[in-house]
Design an enzyme around this catalytic site. Structure first.
Site, PDB file in Angstrom:
ATOM      1  CG  ASP A  21     -38.098  27.654 -27.108  1.00  0.00           C
ATOM      2  OD1 ASP A  21     -38.026  28.652 -27.865  1.00  0.00           O
ATOM      3  OD2 ASP A  21     -37.121  26.920 -26.855  1.00  0.00           O
ATOM      4  CG  ASN A  69     -35.214  36.055 -24.888  1.00  0.00           C
ATOM      5  OD1 ASN A  69     -36.196  35.721 -24.221  1.00  0.00           O
ATOM      6  ND2 ASN A  69     -34.529  35.165 -25.601  1.00  0.00           N
TER       7      ASN A  69
HETATM    8  C1  IPE Z   1     -36.269  30.902 -23.361  1.00  0.00           C
HETATM    9  O1  IPE Z   1     -36.364  30.666 -24.729  1.00  0.00           O
HETATM   10  C2  IPE Z   1     -36.865  32.225 -23.026  1.00  0.00           C
HETATM   11  C3  IPE Z   1     -38.284  32.340 -23.254  1.00  0.00           C
HETATM   12  C4  IPE Z   1     -39.105  31.409 -23.595  1.00  0.00           C
HETATM   13  C5  IPE Z   1     -38.795  33.650 -23.020  1.00  0.00           C
HETATM   14  P1  IPE Z   1     -35.128  30.890 -25.707  1.00  0.00           P
HETATM   15  O2  IPE Z   1     -35.545  30.346 -27.007  1.00  0.00           O
HETATM   16  O3  IPE Z   1     -34.696  32.298 -25.673  1.00  0.00           O
HETATM   17  O4  IPE Z   1     -34.012  29.986 -25.024  1.00  0.00           O
HETATM   18  P2  IPE Z   1     -32.611  29.476 -25.578  1.00  0.00           P
HETATM   19  O5  IPE Z   1     -31.788  30.678 -25.861  1.00  0.00           O
HETATM   20  O6  IPE Z   1     -32.878  28.686 -26.819  1.00  0.00           O
HETATM   21  O7  IPE Z   1     -32.068  28.616 -24.480  1.00  0.00           O
HETATM   22  C1  IPE Z   2     -40.027  31.739 -27.819  1.00  0.00           C
HETATM   23  O1  IPE Z   2     -39.855  31.430 -29.157  1.00  0.00           O
HETATM   24  C2  IPE Z   2     -40.424  33.165 -27.594  1.00  0.00           C
HETATM   25  C3  IPE Z   2     -39.384  34.017 -26.975  1.00  0.00           C
HETATM   26  C4  IPE Z   2     -38.223  33.611 -26.553  1.00  0.00           C
HETATM   27  C5  IPE Z   2     -39.710  35.417 -26.844  1.00  0.00           C
HETATM   28  P1  IPE Z   2     -38.468  31.634 -29.878  1.00  0.00           P
HETATM   29  O2  IPE Z   2     -38.443  33.018 -30.434  1.00  0.00           O
HETATM   30  O3  IPE Z   2     -37.344  31.299 -28.976  1.00  0.00           O
HETATM   31  O4  IPE Z   2     -38.579  30.589 -31.064  1.00  0.00           O
HETATM   32  P2  IPE Z   2     -37.430  29.627 -31.614  1.00  0.00           P
HETATM   33  O5  IPE Z   2     -36.863  28.894 -30.437  1.00  0.00           O
HETATM   34  O6  IPE Z   2     -36.422  30.503 -32.275  1.00  0.00           O
HETATM   35  O7  IPE Z   2     -38.134  28.734 -32.575  1.00  0.00           O
HETATM   36 MG    MG Z   3     -36.323  29.591 -28.589  1.00  0.00          MG
END
Ligand code: IPE
Ligand code: IPE
Ligand code: MG
Length: 248
Positions: A21, A69
């Site tokens: 993340d 997502n």
């Molecule tokens: C969780 O990350 C999913 C992945 C790392 C693929 P998100 O960034 O999507 O999670 P939330 O929505 O903040 O909980």
């Molecule tokens: C995790 O990084 C990757 C995926 C969920 C695909 P994020 O895209 O959630 O990055 P933040 O949380 O917005 O910084």
């Molecule tokens: Mg995230």
């Protein structure tokens, strides 16, 4: 002593799960669009995979795209799918060089033809690799996983192959997507968020949770060693008391 030397390789987790993340925030801090962060997250995947395989971890499971997502802007989803296809092709050498078998969990069919075909091909080509299993959780959610196991069990009950009175935790284990793998002893989440976001809900029942503030594109072997050292300092009691463990 280096961080790597501080890791006790006789007490490694067999299975590590990672919620990768912080890609979006990493890019934003640099004044770039979110996909720039995802692109830079690939190097961190390599660090985590090679670092784990070198130490002797048997299974590494990475949360790459959750069922939730799909709620992101269409442009970001499209860019993520393209990146997935490109990365799988480009990283075949990494998988071969490190003797890593690629595996997936999640509803892969819904990712689109390009992504599911390239994943299928990579899984076939790495099928005989023995050092570590790298599982990508794609279009995955823990509740989906449990629901799919329940559906299969219900099917078998209807056809008479399973007696409903015999259904227990072992039955779920058998039908859950990670069947055959040990549960992750260690779960890592980067970027300072303290939640599971629907990852491996069944399998994480007794995992040690490790949260760090590093944003995913900055994650490297040293961060992995740090998580392992922290994990190894913990007493895993599984409901017992400390004295029982120490008397063994
Ligand atoms: C969780 O990350 C999913 C992945 C790392 C693929 P998100 O960034 O999507 O999670 P939330 O929505 O903040 O909980
Ligand atoms: C995790 O990084 C990757 C995926 C969920 C695909 P994020 O895209 O959630 O990055 P933040 O949380 O917005 O910084
Ligand atoms: Mg995230």
């Amino acid at each position: 002593m280096s961080l790597k030397e501080q890791v006790d390789i006789t007490k490694l987790p067999k299975h590590i799960g990672i919620i990768m993340d912080g890609n979006g925030r990493w890019a934003k801090r640099r004044g770039k669009i979110r996909i720039f962060g995802h692109e830079n997250g690939v190097r961190a995947v390599r660090e985590a995979a090679e670092g784990s395989a070198e130490l002797g971890v048997d299974y590494l499971t990475l949360y790459a795209f959750s069922s939730e997502n799909w709620r992101r802007p269409q442009k970001e989803i499209q860019a993520l799918m393209n990146l997935l296809v490109r990365t799988v092709k480009r990283e075949m050498k990494t998988l071969h060089d490190n003797d890593i078998r690629l595996n997936t969990i999640g509803d892969i069919g819904k990712l689109g033809k390009d992504a599911s075909n390239s994943l299928q091909k990579a899984m076939e080509e790495t099928h005989d690799h023995k050092r570590m299993v790298l599982t990508l959780a794609l279009n995955y959610s823990g509740r989906w996983d449990i629901a799919m196991a329940a559906r299969q069990i219900a099917d078998k009950a209807r056809s008479g192959e399973i007696n409903p009175d015999d259904v227990n935790a072992d039955t779920i284990e058998h039908f859950i997507s990670t069947s055959g793998m040990p549960d992750p002893e260690l779960l890592i989440r980067t970027s300072g968020e303290h939640r599971l976001s629907n990852f491996l809900l069944w399998q994480l029942a007794y995992s040690e949770l490790y949260f760090c503030n590093t944003l995913w594109p900055d994650f490297n072997r040293e961060n992995l060693y740090q998580a392992l050292i922290d994990y190894q300092s913990r007493e895993r009691r599984f409901g017992q008391i400390s004295e029982q463990l120490n008397n063994k």
